[in-house]
Design an enzyme around this catalytic site. Sequence first.
Site, short mmCIF file in Angstrom:
data_model
loop_
_atom_site.label_atom_id
_atom_site.label_comp_id
_atom_site.label_asym_id
_atom_site.label_seq_id
_atom_site.Cartn_x
_atom_site.Cartn_y
_atom_site.Cartn_z
N ASP A 86 0.86 -1.18 0.00
CA ASP A 86 0.00 0.00 0.00
C ASP A 86 0.89 1.23 0.00
OD1 ASP A 86 -2.27 1.54 0.05
OD2 ASP A 86 -2.99 0.84 1.98
N GLU A 108 -7.85 -0.93 5.12
CA GLU A 108 -6.40 -0.84 4.96
C GLU A 108 -5.69 -1.17 6.27
OE1 GLU A 108 -5.80 2.48 1.46
OE2 GLU A 108 -6.06 3.18 3.51
#
Length: 111
Positions: A86, A108
């Site tokens: 990410d 996330e």
Amino acid sequence: MSKEEAKKLAGYKSVDDHVTSGMVVGLGTGSTAYYAVERVGQKLQSGELKDIVCIPTSERTKEQAESLKIPLCTLNEKSQLDVAIDGADAVDPSLALVKGGGGALLREKMV
């Protein structure tokens, strides 16, 4: 090098350097993670990667991965990840990464 070219390079390099066959991979969300997902799809299609399964951190990433025929699962199915890729929204002077408050923030953080 433009900002977009740098994001692409970072996304591709993260996959090239850290993703190997047989892994469970977390796929992030955002402009840099987009290129990492793209690279995973390329490497699966070419046969360079095999037997991986990915966990997307957003609906957008899930849709992109599905369009690239990347095998997906959920955290309920695979809770142990080998790597998660990410981007960061900011980096402080001590190199601590900061995630923003976007719509995918909870997923996330979980992945």
